[in-house]
Design an enzyme around this catalytic site. Sequence first.
Site, mmCIF file in Angstrom:
data_model
loop_
_atom_site.group_PDB
_atom_site.id
_atom_site.type_symbol
_atom_site.label_atom_id
_atom_site.label_comp_id
_atom_site.label_asym_id
_atom_site.label_seq_id
_atom_site.Cartn_x
_atom_site.Cartn_y
_atom_site.Cartn_z
ATOM 1 N N ARG A 186 0.838 -1.202 0.000
ATOM 2 C CA ARG A 186 0.000 0.000 0.000
ATOM 3 C C ARG A 186 0.873 1.252 0.000
ATOM 4 N NH1 ARG A 186 -4.018 -0.796 4.919
ATOM 5 N NH2 ARG A 186 -4.615 1.353 4.341
ATOM 6 N N CYS A 246 -0.860 6.216 8.935
ATOM 7 C CA CYS A 246 -1.278 4.919 8.385
ATOM 8 C C CYS A 246 -2.433 5.180 7.424
ATOM 9 C CB CYS A 246 -1.678 3.957 9.506
ATOM 10 S SG CYS A 246 -3.006 4.553 10.565
#
Length: 295
Positions: A186, A246
Site C-alpha cells: 500500500r 497509516c
Amino acid sequence: MAMHTRALVAAKWLADAVKANRIGPSLRVLDTSWYLPKLKRNAKNEFKQKHIPGASFFDIDECCDKTSPLDHMLPTEHEFADYVGSLGIGNETHVVVYDGSDFGSFSAPRVWWMFRVFGHSLVSVLDGGLKNWVQEGYPLTAEYSKPEPTEFRASLNRSWVKSYEDIVENLESKQFQLVDARSTGRFRGIEPEPRENTEPGHIPGSVSMPFYSFLAPSGTELPAEALAEMFREAGVDLTRPLCASCGSGVTACHVVLAAHLCGHPGVPVYDGAWSEWYTRAAPEHVVSEGRGKHV
C-alpha cells in the site's frame, strides 16, 4: 502504581487479576477489536460470543468525531469522557486494552493512544492480545455485566495530534520524520487500499514500517532492543521528532507504542492519515509506483 503505567502487560498478569476477581473500578479490561471491512468480521458480535472475563467493548467507530467525513477521528474531550465513564472508567482506573486480530494486535494500540492523548496514563496493551491469551490457555466467556458508570475527566494533549496542515508544512520544513504503518504494498502503491475512492501510495519523504513487523509470530511485541534496531534500519532517528501515520489513524499507533517501548514516549499521530491526504493533497504530493489517478 508504577506497575499500572507499563505499556504492556502479560497474559499471565491479567489472568491472575481475572482469577482474583480484581476486575472492577480499579481495573477495567476493554475489547477494542476493529477490523477492515474486507475481513468481514463483526467485532461486536464476536465480543458477545467470547471475550476475556470482565471485559467491556470499546467501539472506535462510536467513540469518535461523528461530524468528520473521515473514519473514527478523535472525539472531543467531553465525548471521550462520557464514553469511557459509561464503561466504568475513572481517572484512577487502570485500563487494559486488547483486540482479537489474527496478528495479535491491530486496533488496541489506537485505544491505548487515545487514553494517553486524553491525559490518562494508566493504560496498558495486553501483550499478544486475544490470540496469545487463547494460545496460553486462558479462559473466555460470553457472560457480560454492564459496569457501573462513573465520572472521567479528559484533557486533550494537542501536541500529540498532527493535522493535514502540519504534514503539508513539514514537506518543506522537515521538522519531523514521518513513519507510515501500512503494508509495504500500500505504501509503494502496488496493492489496493481497503477504502473505495482511495488509491495507494505515500506522503513524500515518509518511511515505511508496517505495523505487523513490530510483532512476533505469537502476536506479542518484539523486545525493545529489536524494535530499536528496526527503527535504525529504517533510517528513523528516535532522538529526533517523529510522527506516525497509516490509513485512518489506527495502526499508526503501533509506531507510537514501539517508540514508547524504546524509551521515546509521546510520538504524535497524523489522525487524518492517508485517507485524508489522498483526498486533499496536490497530485505531486502523492507518491506511487502504481497507476492511480495521480500518477
